[in-house]
Structures are given as C-alpha cells and as structure tokens.
Design an enzyme around this catalytic site. Structure first.
Site, PDB file in Angstrom:
ATOM      1  N   ASP A 168      10.374  41.388   8.159  1.00 26.74           N
ATOM      2  CA  ASP A 168      11.721  41.976   8.241  1.00 26.74           C
ATOM      3  C   ASP A 168      12.628  41.235   7.270  1.00 26.74           C
ATOM      4  OD1 ASP A 168      14.336  42.930   9.326  1.00 26.74           O
ATOM      5  OD2 ASP A 168      13.092  43.656  10.967  1.00 26.74           O
ATOM      6  N   VAL A 220      10.254  44.562   2.345  1.00 26.21           N
ATOM      7  CA  VAL A 220       9.011  45.272   2.016  1.00 26.21           C
ATOM      8  C   VAL A 220       9.179  46.252   0.854  1.00 26.21           C
ATOM      9  CG1 VAL A 220       7.987  44.997   4.301  1.00 26.21           C
ATOM     10  CG2 VAL A 220       9.313  47.074   3.796  1.00 26.21           C
ATOM     11  N   TYR A 274       2.293  40.687  -0.045  1.00 29.26           N
ATOM     12  CA  TYR A 274       1.016  39.982  -0.138  1.00 29.26           C
ATOM     13  C   TYR A 274       0.734  39.289   1.181  1.00 29.26           C
ATOM     14  CZ  TYR A 274      -2.536  36.577  -0.974  1.00 29.26           C
ATOM     15  OH  TYR A 274      -3.686  35.838  -0.856  1.00 29.26           O
ATOM     16  N   LYS A 333      15.214  52.964  -1.002  1.00 25.74           N
ATOM     17  CA  LYS A 333      14.126  52.124  -1.526  1.00 25.74           C
ATOM     18  C   LYS A 333      13.092  51.795  -0.456  1.00 25.74           C
ATOM     19  CE  LYS A 333      15.228  48.920  -4.690  1.00 25.74           C
ATOM     20  NZ  LYS A 333      16.029  47.839  -5.333  1.00 25.74           N
ATOM     21  N   ASN A 346       4.488  50.327  -0.750  1.00 22.34           N
ATOM     22  CA  ASN A 346       3.926  48.977  -0.585  1.00 22.34           C
ATOM     23  C   ASN A 346       3.144  48.840   0.720  1.00 22.34           C
ATOM     24  OD1 ASN A 346       4.916  47.971  -3.002  1.00 22.34           O
ATOM     25  ND2 ASN A 346       6.871  47.345  -2.095  1.00 22.34           N
ATOM     26  N   ALA A 386       6.743  55.466  10.701  1.00 19.26           N
ATOM     27  CA  ALA A 386       7.854  55.857  11.578  1.00 19.26           C
ATOM     28  C   ALA A 386       8.730  56.826  10.798  1.00 19.26           C
ATOM     29  CB  ALA A 386       8.648  54.625  11.993  1.00 19.26           C
ATOM     30  N   TYR A 433      18.677  58.943   3.779  1.00 13.90           N
ATOM     31  CA  TYR A 433      17.711  58.649   4.844  1.00 13.90           C
ATOM     32  C   TYR A 433      16.713  59.790   4.980  1.00 13.90           C
ATOM     33  CZ  TYR A 433      16.088  57.323   9.566  1.00 13.90           C
ATOM     34  OH  TYR A 433      15.335  56.974  10.672  1.00 13.90           O
ATOM     35  N   LYS A 436      12.698  59.601   4.070  1.00 10.83           N
ATOM     36  CA  LYS A 436      11.665  59.782   5.097  1.00 10.83           C
ATOM     37  C   LYS A 436      10.774  60.972   4.764  1.00 10.83           C
ATOM     38  CE  LYS A 436      12.524  56.444   8.143  1.00 10.83           C
ATOM     39  NZ  LYS A 436      11.545  55.388   8.453  1.00 10.83           N
TER      40      LYS A 436
END
Ligand code: UDP
Length: 316
Positions: free
Chosen positions: A38, A64, A69, A98, A106, A121, A152, A156
């Site tokens: 987070d 993220v 890694y 992003k 990622n 989600a 948003y 999504k």
C-alpha cells in the site's frame, strides 16, 4: 537455514485500505501468508496494526503503479489498490487512472511471473449511470468517459479489459468482481462516501448533507459478506465479471432517515447540489453469484449499520 513454508502465499495490493485490510484478515484466517502492499494515500496503517508481529503478515510501503518486485513464491495476487470514493478520485484523478491501468498491469505481471491466480477488484461504476436496473453482468454500462468520475470508471473498465486479455492471451487464472456499495468498520470517516459522511454528521449533530433531492438509490452490502463473496470467487473456476453486493435498495433520503433514527441525533437534513454524473439508481442483480458461488449476503442492513455506527462512535 531457511524455513520451508507450505502455506498459500497471497499478495494484497491496497492491503491497508478498507477492503484490503478485511481481506488480509480473512486470508490469514484461511491459513495464507499475506504480503500487503500500500502507498497509504488513502489506506491507513491503523487498519492493519493489529497484524503487526504476526509472522504470516508483512507490510510493504510501495506504489503499485511502479514495478512490483517480490522474491519468493506467490500463489494469489489480489489487486485492491485504488482511491475508491468519489471525493478521493476527484482529488487524485491521475493516481486513480494510473493505479487502475499501470497498477493493474504491474499486478498482472507479478501474477504471471509467479504463476499465481489473479483477482481484480472492479466496480459497479463500470455500469455508470445505468439504463438497466437492477444491473446484470451482461450490461455494458452508461459511462461518461470525460466526466469527473470517468477517471475511476474508465480506469476500472480498462483494468477489466487487460485482465481478460491476460486470461485469454496468457491463459492466466483471473477473476473479476464488480463491487457494489460496501460499508463497515475501517471506512475512513472523511472519505466523503455517504455511509461515513452521514454517520459522522449524525454523531456530531452536524447537518446530514443530502446531495440532490435524495431520491437516488444505492444498495449497501456489509463488508464481511463482500469478503466472503471475494474469497469464493477467487477459488472458483469462473473468469468473467461477477456482481457482489446486497440487493436491498433504498433511496439516499431513506438511508439518512435510518441513520437519524439509529443514532438518535438532533441533526437535520440539509440539501446540497447533486455531483456531476451521480448515478440515479444502483442495485446488483446477484443471480450469477448465487448460482456460481452459492453466495448471498447474510448480514441484514439493520445489524451491519449498527456495528458500523458503533465503530465510528469512538472515532468522531
Ligand atoms: N451522498 C450524499 N451526501 C453525502 C455523500 C454522498 O447524498 O454527504 C450521495 C451521493 O450523491 C450518492 C450516494 O450518496 O448519490 C452514494 O455516494 P457515495 O459517495 O457513497 O458513493 P457512490 O455510490 O456515488 O459511488
């Protein structure tokens, strides 16, 4: 000597958020080891502080949107990182875009590298201001791509598209949930969403701010029910989006009346302008979840909302 662990290993992005922290609790209870990632822009370490010292839990402070890694094995990647309240994504439009796009890429890349199952989600916002009611998964939605909520909704929708592409092209085991309004302990008091907003206002006897005339509807799901649906979906062999939410629909005005009654507040309703593109109705059709997962919500609104009010009582 390194310790050999046979526990399933889960990575939860957004692990210090409202849903990510409840999911981490559930995964630990199911015998997983959990790495929560987070960047804390809307998450809060207070949501996971009870897990500090648990040898099966690790927290990594990381965005993220940047490459992820991780050494070692990973069996499940649960991608929950994102600002999720309309106020948050109005204040953080570019990080929202992003994390939904680059962040999902990622997280998928991590799952692919590790041979892990992937869980996205997603959201009922994919349906926008819906013209089909209640919403079924085969409805493609009515989203304004350039409106303030578009950052948003479209992120999504892109996240769903790239997840299906990784499933089809890379043959990955992926799952997509469309989450409808969910409430419970660990929501942020000031995230602007209607549940913490009205409860916070009621508990401090401030005006209850109804946007528009309050005739717009929402359907509220208690967090433990949602988490149960999430876990079942990840363990299923279904790959297309599934609605999880509580179909009990009410107007925002009715919701305000419940909060006023249950808190015993002296606060009165105050009417404010309706935000741009605010959906007029929202209610999940959950036939697919019932059939596929044997899932349906169990916590009645009256119980869940009292638990949530009690949580906020100590925090206003
Ligand atoms: N809302 C409201 N007063 C508030 C916050 C929200 O009337 O202080 C309304 C909002 O306009 C929307 C509904 O409550 O119609 C749910 O808003 P929320 O921000 O919780 O999430 P949404 O379902 O819109 O994503």
């Amino acid at each position: 000597m390194s310790e050999i662990t046979t526990k399933p290993a889960s990575v939860v992005t957004g692990g210090a958020g409202f849903l990510g922290s409840h999911l981490s609790d559930r995964l630990l209870a199911e015998g997983h080891s959990v790495i929560a990632i987070d960047n804390l822009i809307t998450g809060n370490v207070a949501n996971i502080e009870h897990l500090a010292g648990n040898p099966d839990f690790k927290f990594i402070h990381h965005n993220v949107t940047d490459f992820i890694y991780l050494p070692g094995k990973v069996d499940y990647v649960w991608h929950f990182a994102s600002p999720a309240s309309p106020i948050d994504y109005l204040e953080l439009p570019i990080p929202t875009l992003k994390v939904g796009s680059l962040g999902t890429h990622n997280a998928l890349g991590l799952a692919k590298e590790k041979g892990a199952a992937f869980f996205l989600a997603s959201t009922s916002e994919c349906y926008g201001d819906p013209l089909v009611h209640p919403q079924t998964e085969d409805y493609w939605g009515n989203v304004n791509p350039i409106g303030p909520r578009g950052v948003y909704d479209e992120a999504k929708r892109f996240a769903e598209a790239i997840t299906m592409a990784y499933h089809r092209f890379h043959k990955m085991n992926t799952h997509i949930i469309r989450i409808f309004n969910t409430y419970g302990p660990r929501m942020r008091l000031r995230d602007g969403r209607v549940v913490p907003a009205f409860i916070g206002q009621a508990l401090t006897n401030q005006p209850i701010t109804i946007f528009g005339d309050g005739s717009q509807t929402r359907s509220f799901c208690y967090v433990s029910d949602l988490i149960d649906g999430i876990y079942r979906l990840m363990m299923s062999d279904y790959h297309e989006p599934v609605n999880i939410g509580n179909p009990r629909e009410m107007t925002i005005r009715e919701f305000a009346e419940h909060i006023i009654r249950l808190t015993g507040t002296t606060a009165k309703m105050e009417f404010k302008p309706l935000p741009v593109d605010d959906p007029k109705v929202r209610q999940p059709n959950i036939d697919l979840a019932k059939r596929l997962l044997g899932w349906e919500p169990r916590v009645p609104f009256e119980d869940g909302i009292v638990r949530t009010i009690d949580y906020f009582r100590d925090r206003v």
